[in-house]
Design an enzyme around this catalytic site. Structure first.
Site, mmCIF file in Angstrom:
data_model
loop_
_atom_site.group_PDB
_atom_site.id
_atom_site.type_symbol
_atom_site.label_atom_id
_atom_site.label_comp_id
_atom_site.label_asym_id
_atom_site.label_seq_id
_atom_site.Cartn_x
_atom_site.Cartn_y
_atom_site.Cartn_z
ATOM 1 N N GLU A 290 6.070 -5.892 -5.439
ATOM 2 C CA GLU A 290 5.319 -7.127 -5.463
ATOM 3 C C GLU A 290 6.059 -8.468 -6.218
ATOM 4 O OE1 GLU A 290 1.060 -6.459 -6.201
ATOM 5 O OE2 GLU A 290 1.011 -5.822 -4.247
ATOM 6 N N ASP A 369 -4.334 0.660 -1.451
ATOM 7 C CA ASP A 369 -4.507 0.007 -2.848
ATOM 8 C C ASP A 369 -5.860 -0.163 -2.941
ATOM 9 O OD1 ASP A 369 -4.080 -2.022 -4.627
ATOM 10 O OD2 ASP A 369 -3.382 -3.522 -3.503
ATOM 11 N N GLU A 397 -12.023 -5.163 -7.970
ATOM 12 C CA GLU A 397 -11.142 -5.957 -6.852
ATOM 13 C C GLU A 397 -11.751 -6.002 -5.561
ATOM 14 O OE1 GLU A 397 -6.927 -5.629 -6.888
ATOM 15 O OE2 GLU A 397 -6.447 -7.255 -5.377
HETATM 16 O O1 GCW Z 1 -4.135 -4.501 -5.962
HETATM 17 C C1 GCW Z 1 -3.132 -5.291 -6.187
HETATM 18 C C2 GCW Z 1 -3.607 -6.576 -6.768
HETATM 19 C C3 GCW Z 1 -2.629 -7.255 -7.499
HETATM 20 C C4 GCW Z 1 -1.911 -5.962 -8.515
HETATM 21 C C5 GCW Z 1 -1.244 -4.969 -7.803
HETATM 22 C C6 GCW Z 1 -0.808 -3.940 -8.486
HETATM 23 C C7 GCW Z 1 -1.226 -6.423 -10.863
HETATM 24 O O2 GCW Z 1 -4.082 -7.382 -5.869
HETATM 25 O O3 GCW Z 1 -3.113 -8.128 -8.120
HETATM 26 O O4 GCW Z 1 -1.166 -6.458 -9.421
HETATM 27 O O5 GCW Z 1 -2.182 -4.493 -6.886
HETATM 28 O O6 GCW Z 1 -1.381 -2.910 -8.857
HETATM 29 O O7 GCW Z 1 0.231 -4.125 -9.375
#
Ligand code: GCW
Length: 679
Positions: A290, A369, A397
């Site tokens: 990312e 995720d 989240e």
């Molecule tokens: O779940 C996602 C989140 C990001 C996060 C990423 C990760 C810290 O939306 O905000 O970044 O995973 O785990 O690195």
């Protein structure tokens, strides 16, 4: 024997924050007795402080003794005996009771601290019957929290990325918290974590921005100050670092892991960290993920990257936690061959055996995720020569952002007890030699977690890390007993049963009214709260459900799909391969099926979607009612905060129900068999 009787002692939890699972009342059984403490060092001092505070509150007597086997009258002996180190390790302890005396024997002060909190959990039952000596030792040596805290408020993510409990406990206005009150609160946080079984914490976000990068160098003093506040409760401090540190902080032209100047830079920087924080735990790294920098830029592998940091940490006994969350976040939705679920396995399994011993690969529990339902990541069982840590997400989240009740221990427990190689082979917890890591859900909110009932998730992390086979519902009960001390309530049973009822199935309730059958996402892009069925459908993030007029789901079979199912060992690869054997709750994760496909439950997919969405909302209505009925038994502030959040949960659950049901009705044209209202 030198004895000092406690008269006055400052309460160890003197802070404006909620006492959570350590209200003074939880110490009544211990604090009303004659307690002897034997042991030296910082953590033994902490135990002594706890004991004296409890005795001052409840009329007991506390004495600190030199020898481990004192004479004289006492009800509880907390002692250290180094000769048990092989058996107990630093953190374990024996508990026994005979002749009217309860004895905790640890090999080291850290074990004494855990033993003390164990006695607190047992309450009166620690003193009411004989017990044979029983050894208690954590199953996972590392039980760690990752904070996604930024030093300053980030323009998009706020101060705590994915934080739903206010600002950071550690930083305010761009500087580390340093006032007495702030550090007391950090200390109180460490105390709560220790009582749950946590022993490590990474202070800052894995997305490392410019200011946070400097925590490794010129802002190291801030880290040392926070580490000092956490240390008395046995919490070791770790830091998230950027792989580009040699460039952005060191002014080198490269961060190539094989470059000697880069290696020297990390060695020196790490040396300075240990000079300031001798018990520093190590680094957490999100690389090539990312947008974070990583070894790919230099044509190097992730083992090269991780080993660079592992080598810098090795002389001091530190560990690097290297995250496996590496995937293409700029994918083309038209491209059906790229599957985000496969990415970690594809990147990392070829590197099995290439990581140093002190390089831990930190793997999210599912391949995508932190969705409400995912299979266990295939990586966990596929790298026997690598130390794996399993990462779970306490911050909610994707599970209601601490506005919805969602008790996650039952889900985490399923993960930890899963056997990647099938019956008779090790569980995920046994394979997680690098520990259990949870993204923290805490912040500077007075209730720590925004939603007071989300404290149960924070509590469960360490408890499950300590004892992954524990029944998660028992842990919920344990948390309720400590937090609400029902035995002091006029109606213990109604209180206990009521709180338990609203928590017990809350994860499954949440699953019912959100994305169905393991398909995931369907959340609003960016902030991820609330429904948006097609929100990520044409995005670059690799998160699709492929609904059309005939069916829905992602074909991840080997035969006709992306092949993710084949990344598992047997029996799972075979089980997941066919829609006939795939468990219902994961059907749309692994298969694209028609709306009239019949589940093992006997329902069609479309009817399952309708039914679960109606049920989910009804369950929230019922939970809200049960909570309201506890108004006379729960402390008013806490009761009101939860009641208020139930209003939002119900509003949001109805929105989810109506959007998801309408969406699938419009796509499929199939009416609800029960004729309920669909828009
Ligand atoms: O779940 C996602 C989140 C990001 C996060 C990423 C990760 C810290 O939306 O905000 O970044 O995973 O785990 O690195």
């Amino acid at each position: 024997m030198t004895a000092s009787t406690a008269s006055t002692a400052a309460s160890a939890s003197a802070t404006a924050s909620d006492p959570a699972w350590l209200p003074p009342e939880a110490f009544r059984a211990l604090g009303s007795r004659r307690v002897l403490v034997h042991g030296d060092g910082l953590l033994a001092d902490t135990v002594w402080g706890e004991v004296t505070a409890a005795c001052a509150e409840f009329g007991g007597e506390a004495a600190r003794v030199d020898g481990p086997d004192p004479a004289g009258p006492y009800d509880l002996l907390l002692r250290t005996r180094r000769e048990h180190l092989d058996r107990l390790g630093e953190e374990g302890f024996f508990l026994e009771r005979a002749g009217g005396r309860t004895t905790v024997t640890a090999a080291a002060p850290h074990g004494l601290l855990h033993g003390l909190f164990h006695v607190v959990r047992l309450g009166r039952t620690a003193f009411d019957r004989d017990r044979q000596r029983q050894a208690h030792r954590p199953a996972l040596a590392l039980r760690m929290l990752n904070h996604w805290d930024n030093v300053s408020v980030h323009p998009v993510m706020g101060q705590v990325e994915r934080g739903y409990a206010g600002g950071s406990l550690f930083w305010r206005d761009g500087a580390a918290r340093g006032s007495r009150a702030d550090l007391d609160r950090v200390r109180a946080y460490g105390r709560l974590l220790a009582a749950g079984g946590i022993n490590a914490l990474a202070l800052n976000n894995v997305n490392v921005h410019a200011e946070e990068a400097r925590l490794l160098t010129d802002r190291l003093g801030e880290v040392a100050g926070l580490a000092r506040a956490l240390r008395p409760y046995g919490i070791r401090t770790h830091l998230s670092v950027t792989f580009a540190a040699p460039v952005v902080l060191g002014g080198l032209p490269t961060a190539d892991p094989l470059d000697p100047a880069v290696r020297a830079w990390w060695a020196e920087a790490t040396g300075r960290v240990y000079a300031a924080i001798p018990d520093f735990g190590g680094y957490v790294v999100k690389a090539d993920s990312e947008g974070q920098p990583g070894p790919f830029a230099y044509g190097r592998t992730h083992a090269d990257g991780a080993n660079l940091l592992a080598d810098a940490l090795a002389p001091y006994g530190g560990t690097v936690h290297w995250r496996a969350f590496v995937y293409d976040h700029r994918q083309d939705w038209r491209d059906r061959s790229t599957d985000r679920a496969r990415a970690a396995h594809d990147h990392f399994t070829p590197l099995d055996g290439a990581f140093r011993d002190n390089a831990v690969l930190q793997v999210k529990h599912g391949p995508m995720d932190f969705q409400v339902r995912e299979p266990v990541s295939s990586v966990i069982g596929a790298m026997p020569a690598t130390r794996i840590a399993v990462e779970i997400q306490a911050t909610q989240e994707y599970t209601g952002q601490q506005r919805h009740v969602c008790a996650l221990a039952p889900m985490w427990s399923e993960v930890l007890r899963f056997r990647p190689q099938g019956e008779g082979t090790p569980t995920v917890a046994e394979l997680a030699r690098g520990g259990l890591v949870a993204v923290s859900n805490a912040g500077d909110d007075p209730y720590w977690t925004g939603h007071p009932l989300a404290q149960a998730n924070l509590y469960a992390v360490g408890r499950l890390g300590w004892e992954p086979g524990a029944n998660p519902y028992r842990l919920l009960g344990e948390w309720i007993d400590l937090t609400f001390t029902p035995e002091r309530s006029p109606e213990p049973e109604r209180l206990r049963a009521g709180v338990y009822a609203v928590l017990k199935d809350s994860w499954r309730t949440y699953e019912k009214y959100t994305a169905p059958l393991g398909v995931g996402f369907m959340v609003q892009p960016g902030h991820h709260y609330g429904p948006s069925v097609d929100g990520y459908e044409y995005s670059p993030w690799g998160t699709y459900h492929f609904a059309d007029r005939d069916g829905v789901g992602v074909d991840r079979s080997r035969a006709t799909g992306t092949g993710y199912a084949a990344q598992y060992a047997k029996p799972w690869s075979e089980l997941y391969e066919s829609p006939d054997t795939c468990p219902d709750e994961l059907l749309l994760f692994f298969h694209h099926v028609s709306y009239d496909h019949v589940l093992h439950s006997g329902k069609t997919v479309i009817q399952h979607i309708y039914d679960t969405h109606f049920e989910g909302v009804e369950e929230v209505e019922e939970a809200r009612r049960v909570w309201a009925s506890l108004a006379d038994l729960v402390e008013p502030g806490r009761h009101a905060r939860v009641a208020e959040r139930y209003e939002e949960q119900l509003r949001s659950a109805r929105e989810w129900r109506d959007q998801v049901n309408s969406y699938f009705f419009r796509k499929s044209g199939v009416p609800d068999a029960h004729g309920r209202r669909i828009y």
